[in-house]
Write an enzyme that holds these catalytic residues in place. Structure first.
Site, PDB file in Angstrom:
ATOM      1  N   GLN A 134      17.823  49.831  57.061  1.00 18.15           N
ATOM      2  CA  GLN A 134      17.185  49.925  55.742  1.00 18.15           C
ATOM      3  C   GLN A 134      18.203  50.347  54.692  1.00 18.15           C
ATOM      4  O   GLN A 134      18.254  49.795  53.592  1.00 18.15           O
ATOM      5  CB  GLN A 134      16.065  50.962  55.777  1.00 18.15           C
ATOM      6  CG  GLN A 134      14.895  50.584  56.665  1.00 18.15           C
ATOM      7  CD  GLN A 134      13.879  51.722  56.711  1.00 18.15           C
ATOM      8  OE1 GLN A 134      13.628  52.372  55.710  1.00 18.15           O
ATOM      9  NE2 GLN A 134      13.303  51.970  57.863  1.00 18.15           N
TER      10      GLN A 134
ATOM     11  N   CYS B  95      55.385  33.408  76.307  1.00 17.31           N
ATOM     12  CA  CYS B  95      56.308  33.883  75.279  1.00 17.31           C
ATOM     13  C   CYS B  95      57.230  34.980  75.818  1.00 17.31           C
ATOM     14  O   CYS B  95      58.193  34.675  76.513  1.00 17.31           O
ATOM     15  CB  CYS B  95      55.539  34.322  74.038  1.00 17.31           C
ATOM     16  SG  CYS B  95      56.582  34.275  72.580  1.00 17.31           S
TER      17      CYS B  95
ATOM     18  N   HIS C  25      52.328  29.927  73.033  1.00 17.14           N
ATOM     19  CA  HIS C  25      51.089  30.661  73.338  1.00 17.14           C
ATOM     20  C   HIS C  25      49.961  29.642  73.527  1.00 17.14           C
ATOM     21  O   HIS C  25      49.148  29.440  72.629  1.00 17.14           O
ATOM     22  CB  HIS C  25      50.721  31.591  72.174  1.00 17.14           C
ATOM     23  CG  HIS C  25      51.609  32.778  72.060  1.00 17.14           C
ATOM     24  ND1 HIS C  25      51.446  33.899  72.823  1.00 17.14           N
ATOM     25  CD2 HIS C  25      52.685  33.006  71.281  1.00 17.14           C
ATOM     26  CE1 HIS C  25      52.372  34.784  72.515  1.00 17.14           C
ATOM     27  NE2 HIS C  25      53.144  34.265  71.583  1.00 17.14           N
TER      28      HIS C  25
ATOM     29  N   GLU D 274      47.299  29.855  74.937  1.00 19.17           N
ATOM     30  CA  GLU D 274      45.961  30.447  74.845  1.00 19.17           C
ATOM     31  C   GLU D 274      45.323  30.193  73.489  1.00 19.17           C
ATOM     32  O   GLU D 274      44.095  30.169  73.359  1.00 19.17           O
ATOM     33  CB  GLU D 274      46.007  31.959  75.143  1.00 19.17           C
ATOM     34  CG  GLU D 274      46.761  32.830  74.145  1.00 19.17           C
ATOM     35  CD  GLU D 274      48.255  32.975  74.434  1.00 19.17           C
ATOM     36  OE1 GLU D 274      48.812  32.085  75.102  1.00 19.17           O
ATOM     37  OE2 GLU D 274      48.865  33.963  73.980  1.00 19.17           O
TER      38      GLU D 274
HETATM   39  N1  GLN Z   1      59.224  39.621  71.182  1.00 17.44           N
HETATM   40  C1  GLN Z   1      59.554  38.298  71.578  1.00 17.44           C
HETATM   41  C2  GLN Z   1      60.135  37.469  70.429  1.00 17.44           C
HETATM   42  O1  GLN Z   1      60.018  37.846  69.302  1.00 17.44           O
HETATM   43  C3  GLN Z   1      58.339  37.591  72.155  1.00 17.44           C
HETATM   44  C4  GLN Z   1      57.253  37.394  71.144  1.00 17.44           C
HETATM   45  C5  GLN Z   1      55.932  37.059  71.769  1.00 17.44           C
HETATM   46  O2  GLN Z   1      55.722  37.255  72.953  1.00 17.44           O
HETATM   47  N2  GLN Z   1      55.025  36.551  70.968  1.00 17.44           N
HETATM   48  O3  GLN Z   1      60.704  36.442  70.671  1.00 17.44           O
END
Ligand code: GLN
Length: 554
Positions: free
Chosen positions: A208, A398, A525, A527
């Site tokens: 509310q 990465c 990445h 993902e």
């Molecule tokens: N720190 C690492 C770089 O800058 C990996 C970066 C990450 O895993 N996104 O290359």
């Protein structure tokens, strides 16, 4: 813009885009992003072209400079935008690639305003929150809707009503509704309904009060979605209806469910989308959930069960790895496999409090995710050594690739104490070093190697098979360091396979090794590109390898 014929009904107003504006109340962290993307998903399934916009009130220009501890994962778009992790929700639910303009931040708006002021675009005027800042916001929103040719623009406002950070944005939304016509805007307010433990009574007072704040800002919500533990009772709905001046059927229960992918179903069952379309005078085509129900069935009746270790640094805040978790969830849905995640705090291994073998006992696969800085890296390297030698499936992302290279250089190539210069700038063997173009970069915001880049895959490699034997693929990046070209030769001569490289052959994008059930790492990445309907190929094959490792049948 005129709505295309397919949506016309007798009394349709035919004006597009329609605007759906979602605000939050009481608390942040109620899952506004999930609710908003679920509604966007349902509307997309009705056949509308959706354009999501997320507003974040902070004064950072983008999320790139924020610590994942504080704000969760930094998501990366194709165009290299570093943004709030909610953009990831929209991409996953809507199966679409977003751009910089889909994320508006306080920092972005004020930067634009100040740049305009310096150029003299407001000459003679006192630059003010109203109308200059609010006009800029409306302009950005309208332009984005137009560029995307959207039927509906879904605007999610971060934080809660009453926050100073988003007050001017909420004011801009009030003006938008006034200018576009109230019948073309739909306001949804998401609040919390706490239940007192002793009796479990659902309390509506915070709702509310937060609706009052919204009313003070000149906005009457069209719908209130209530985050609660148990399904909202009829009595609670009636109370909210009475005190918040809203139809009882527009009070929606968003109670606890076992998976976020159940939320669209939960909302659909309560007539959420039907109601939105009614206000817009658009035809509701019945329940449209795509493949979601089928995929959820797999999730609820798994055939396999595996445990995956994630060796990260921010293991206490799972939001730091949300895209990885969701990429695994997508695999779980498609492979009917229950995936348990074991968070491996590598600083403990580094300190010697626990051995890698002990920490990894019983896991079916290991992911070493992205990361920055030195803390925990020695522990991660020990984990990688363990899974390489013991043939446990491994996926490096990465930083995960960089540390797999360090491990290989040390333990296979005999380059003692090899390291990344990010971790030890004085290392004798800098097998991972800064990209040459990064060495001159001074500013921190938006200056990494960001966004989608292509990789040329090595014919016959595991990665080439995984990506459907394509020669070129593209994944998103966010890094400053790379495999040092000075060490390419020795690494390869000792058996490290560069299964993906940049088109100019300078950068290593994928590595793998032979005679291992699955040992793949990427500088990218993947993902970030996993979707409900289309899991990331790399994750999919990694999970599949974990399932095949041993008898994981339930
Ligand atoms: N720190 C690492 C770089 O800058 C990996 C970066 C990450 O895993 N996104 O290359």
């Amino acid at each position: 813009m005129i709505l295309s014929k397919k949506f016309k009904n007798k009394n349709s107003l035919l004006i597009v885009p329609k605007y759906l504006i979602i605000t939050g109340g009481v608390l942040s962290g109620l899952g506004k992003g999930i609710v908003s993307s679920s509604i966007a998903f349902l509307l997309k399934n009705q056949g509308f072209k959706i354009c999501p916009i997320k507003f974040d009130g902070y004064l950072n220009v983008d999320a790139g400079t924020m610590n994942p501890y504080e704000h969760g994962e930094v998501f990366v778009l194709d165009d290299g935008t570093e943004c709030d992790m909610d953009l990831g929700n929209y991409e996953r639910f809507l199966n679409m690639n977003l751009r910089n303009y889909n994320n508006i931040t306080g920092g972005k708006i004020f930067r634009l305003i100040i740049e305009k002021e310096r150029r003299g675009e407001f000459l003679g005027k006192t630059v003010q929150m109203i109308p200059h800042v609010t006009n800029e916001i409306k302009r950005l929103i309208r332009e984005t809707g137009k560029k995307e040719n959207a039927d509906m623009v879904v605007i999610e406002i971060g934080g809660t009503v009453g926050d100073i950070e988003n007050s001017y944005f909420i004011e801009a939304m009030r003006q938008l509704a006034l200018e576009e016509g109230k019948e073309n805007c739909f306001f949804i307010h998401l609040t919390l309904i706490p239940a007192l433990d002793v009796v479990g009574e659902q309390k509506t007072k915070p709702t509310q009060q937060s609706v009052k704040l919204l009313l003070e800002a000149g906005i009457q919500p069209d719908m209130i979605i209530c985050r609660c533990r148990e399904r909202l009772t009829e009595k609670t709905k009636e109370k909210i209806s009475l005190f918040c001046n809203i139809d009882k059927n527009a009070v929606i229960s968003d109670h606890d469910v076992s998976s976020i992918y159940e939320i669209p179903i939960l909302l659909e069952e309560q007539g959420t989308v039907k109601r939105i379309l009614e206000k817009f005078h658009l035809r509701y085509k019945g329940r449209k959930l795509g493949k979601l129900k089928e995929l959820l069935k797999n999730l609820k009746n798994p055939k396999y069960e595996i445990t995956i270790g994630i060796a990260g640094k921010y293991t206490t805040l799972h939001d730091s790895y949300v895209s990885i978790i969701e990429a695994l969830n997508h695999c779980a849905m498609h492979l009917a496999c229950k995936i348990n995640i074991r968070w491996i705090e590598t600083t403990e291994i580094e300190k010697g409090a626990i051995s890698a073998q002990e920490a990894l006992q019983g896991i079916d696969g290991l992911i070493v995710p992205g990361g920055f800085g030195a803390r925990g890296t020695e522990g991660k390297i020990k984990c990688i050594e363990y899974v390489r030698k013991n043939k446990v499936p491994f996926l490096g992302l990465c930083l995960g690739l960089q540390l797999a290279v360090v491990e290989f250089a040390r333990n296979v190539c005999g380059l003692n104490n090899a390291n990344s210069t990010e971790i030890n700038p004085k290392t004798k063997y800098p097998v991972i070093d800064m990209l040459p173009e990064q060495k001159k970069v001074k500013e921190k915001g938006g200056t990494m190697r960001l966004g989608s880049y292509p990789a040329i895959l090595k014919k016959g490699s595991v990665v080439w098979q995984i990506y459907g034997k394509k020669r070129t693929i593209s994944e998103r990046h966010r890094h400053r360091f790379e495999v040092n070209p000075r060490y390419h030769k020795i690494l390869q001569s000792k058996g490290l396979i560069f299964s993906g490289i940049s088109p100019d052959r300078r950068l290593v994008e994928f590595i793998e090794i032979k005679d291992h059930p699955f040992f793949v790492a990427t500088q990218a990445h993947p993902e970030f590109k996993s979707r409900i309907e289309r899991p990331s190929p790399l994750f999919f094959h990694f999970v599949n390898a974990c399932i095949n490792q041993r008898n994981c049948k339930i």
